[in-house]
Design an enzyme around this catalytic site. Structure first.
Site, PDB file in Angstrom:
ATOM      1  N   SER A 269     -53.730 -38.896   3.065  1.00  0.00           N
ATOM      2  CA  SER A 269     -53.452 -40.184   2.405  1.00  0.00           C
ATOM      3  C   SER A 269     -52.790 -41.145   3.392  1.00  0.00           C
ATOM      4  O   SER A 269     -53.045 -42.352   3.356  1.00  0.00           O
ATOM      5  CB  SER A 269     -52.525 -39.980   1.203  1.00  0.00           C
ATOM      6  OG  SER A 269     -53.140 -39.158   0.247  1.00  0.00           O
TER       7      SER A 269
ATOM      8  N   HIS B 203     -58.811 -34.259  -0.925  1.00  0.00           N
ATOM      9  CA  HIS B 203     -58.223 -33.764  -2.179  1.00  0.00           C
ATOM     10  C   HIS B 203     -59.337 -33.414  -3.180  1.00  0.00           C
ATOM     11  O   HIS B 203     -59.289 -32.377  -3.834  1.00  0.00           O
ATOM     12  CB  HIS B 203     -57.355 -34.847  -2.844  1.00  0.00           C
ATOM     13  CG  HIS B 203     -56.109 -35.221  -2.092  1.00  0.00           C
ATOM     14  ND1 HIS B 203     -55.738 -36.526  -1.867  1.00  0.00           N
ATOM     15  CD2 HIS B 203     -55.140 -34.456  -1.533  1.00  0.00           C
ATOM     16  CE1 HIS B 203     -54.580 -36.559  -1.220  1.00  0.00           C
ATOM     17  NE2 HIS B 203     -54.205 -35.309  -0.984  1.00  0.00           N
TER      18      HIS B 203
ATOM     19  N   ARG C 104     -55.323 -27.733   6.357  1.00  0.00           N
ATOM     20  CA  ARG C 104     -56.214 -28.420   7.292  1.00  0.00           C
ATOM     21  C   ARG C 104     -56.173 -27.801   8.677  1.00  0.00           C
ATOM     22  O   ARG C 104     -57.184 -27.496   9.264  1.00  0.00           O
ATOM     23  CB  ARG C 104     -55.843 -29.912   7.389  1.00  0.00           C
ATOM     24  CG  ARG C 104     -56.283 -30.706   6.191  1.00  0.00           C
ATOM     25  CD  ARG C 104     -55.628 -32.031   6.153  1.00  0.00           C
ATOM     26  NE  ARG C 104     -54.173 -31.862   6.119  1.00  0.00           N
ATOM     27  CZ  ARG C 104     -53.326 -32.810   5.816  1.00  0.00           C
ATOM     28  NH1 ARG C 104     -53.747 -34.015   5.564  1.00  0.00           N
ATOM     29  NH2 ARG C 104     -52.034 -32.577   5.788  1.00  0.00           N
TER      30      ARG C 104
ATOM     31  N   LYS D 257     -39.452 -41.941  -1.959  1.00  0.00           N
ATOM     32  CA  LYS D 257     -40.540 -42.543  -1.178  1.00  0.00           C
ATOM     33  C   LYS D 257     -40.998 -43.809  -1.885  1.00  0.00           C
ATOM     34  O   LYS D 257     -41.038 -43.842  -3.108  1.00  0.00           O
ATOM     35  CB  LYS D 257     -41.747 -41.590  -1.186  1.00  0.00           C
ATOM     36  CG  LYS D 257     -41.836 -40.615  -0.042  1.00  0.00           C
ATOM     37  CD  LYS D 257     -43.252 -40.026  -0.027  1.00  0.00           C
ATOM     38  CE  LYS D 257     -43.368 -38.753   0.755  1.00  0.00           C
ATOM     39  NZ  LYS D 257     -44.682 -38.101   0.556  1.00  0.00           N
TER      40      LYS D 257
HETATM   41  O1  PNS Z   1     -48.929 -34.404  -1.119  1.00  0.00           O
HETATM   42  P1  PNS Z   1     -47.597 -33.941  -0.610  1.00  0.00           P
HETATM   43  O2  PNS Z   1     -46.617 -35.099  -0.504  1.00  0.00           O
HETATM   44  O3  PNS Z   1     -47.706 -33.165   0.666  1.00  0.00           O
HETATM   45  O4  PNS Z   1     -47.009 -32.903  -1.730  1.00  0.00           O
HETATM   46  C1  PNS Z   1     -45.760 -32.274  -1.566  1.00  0.00           C
HETATM   47  C2  PNS Z   1     -45.392 -31.453  -2.819  1.00  0.00           C
HETATM   48  C3  PNS Z   1     -45.436 -32.314  -4.075  1.00  0.00           C
HETATM   49  C4  PNS Z   1     -46.362 -30.315  -2.997  1.00  0.00           C
HETATM   50  C5  PNS Z   1     -43.963 -30.880  -2.583  1.00  0.00           C
HETATM   51  O5  PNS Z   1     -43.132 -31.887  -2.102  1.00  0.00           O
HETATM   52  C6  PNS Z   1     -43.335 -30.286  -3.828  1.00  0.00           C
HETATM   53  O6  PNS Z   1     -43.729 -29.232  -4.285  1.00  0.00           O
HETATM   54  N1  PNS Z   1     -42.343 -31.006  -4.397  1.00  0.00           N
HETATM   55  C7  PNS Z   1     -41.654 -30.611  -5.612  1.00  0.00           C
HETATM   56  C8  PNS Z   1     -40.198 -30.249  -5.338  1.00  0.00           C
HETATM   57  C9  PNS Z   1     -40.059 -28.777  -5.034  1.00  0.00           C
HETATM   58  O7  PNS Z   1     -40.423 -27.923  -5.816  1.00  0.00           O
HETATM   59  N2  PNS Z   1     -39.535 -28.511  -3.840  1.00  0.00           N
HETATM   60  C10 PNS Z   1     -39.353 -27.182  -3.345  1.00  0.00           C
HETATM   61  C11 PNS Z   1     -40.621 -26.648  -2.688  1.00  0.00           C
HETATM   62  S1  PNS Z   1     -40.217 -25.221  -1.827  1.00  0.00           S
END
Ligand code: PNS
Length: 161
Positions: A128, A17, A90, A41
């Site tokens: 993570s 990150h 990645r 979560k």
């Molecule tokens: O670190 P992560 O858990 O992979 O991050 C995921 C994240 C936060 C980028 C994704 O879950 C997100 O954008 N969540 C917000 C809800 C949202 O907008 N969902 C629709 C995306 S198409």
């Protein structure tokens, strides 16, 4: 002013990150690192703690701000006047999901583009979840996370274990 958002769970922030944060902050005028609240979560660190770990890690980057958000990323990006979402890629396995999210986010907010940064090769395997798994099984995560947060992970793992 070109503002980008780098969203994620950051539970906890890893060297992968941090690499993306440094590189994205060099390309945009301002980078908002946005920690997602997720009621569904159970995280190792709560939202405030994850933000604090990030703040400690990025203390020398003046154009990086740490925030948190709930709800839709596309709406939060609009509120923050961001023109781009930053994502780290990645492996090919990340691509399908990220591609789907990028298209959905652009549909929700047509002014918002997703910019993918290829991970640096040394962090290809890092996430993570990998860090947490190693830590809860008593392994050493030095070299996986910024040195500034190593003690927090060790303490949390010891307390929970
Ligand atoms: O670190 P992560 O858990 O992979 O991050 C995921 C994240 C936060 C980028 C994704 O879950 C997100 O954008 N969540 C917000 C809800 C949202 O907008 N969902 C629709 C995306 S198409």
């Amino acid at each position: 002013m070109r503002i980008a958002i780098y969203p994620g769970s950051f539970d906890p922030v890893t060297l992968g990150h941090l690499d993306i944060i440094k590189r994205a902050s060099a390309v945009f005028d301002k980078l908002i690192v946005a920690v997602m609240h997720n009621q569904n979560k159970v995280p190792m660190f709560d939202t405030e703690e994850r933000m604090e770990l990030l703040r400690r890690t990025i203390n020398n980057l003046p154009n990086v701000e740490i925030t948190s958000f709930g709800g839709l990323l596309a709406d939060y990006a609009r509120q923050q006047d961001a023109c781009a979402i930053i994502k780290g890629l990645r492996a090919v396995s990340d691509f399908e999901y990220e591609f789907q999210m990028a298209l959905a986010n652009r549909k929700l907010n047509p002014e918002l583009d997703t910019v993918f940064l290829m991970t640096s090769a040394e962090y290809m395997y890092l996430s993570s979840s990998v860090v947490k798994d190693i830590a809860v099984h008593g392994g050493n995560v030095a070299g996986f996370v910024p040195a500034e947060i190593l003690d927090d992970i060790m303490l949390r793992t010891r307390k929970d274990g």
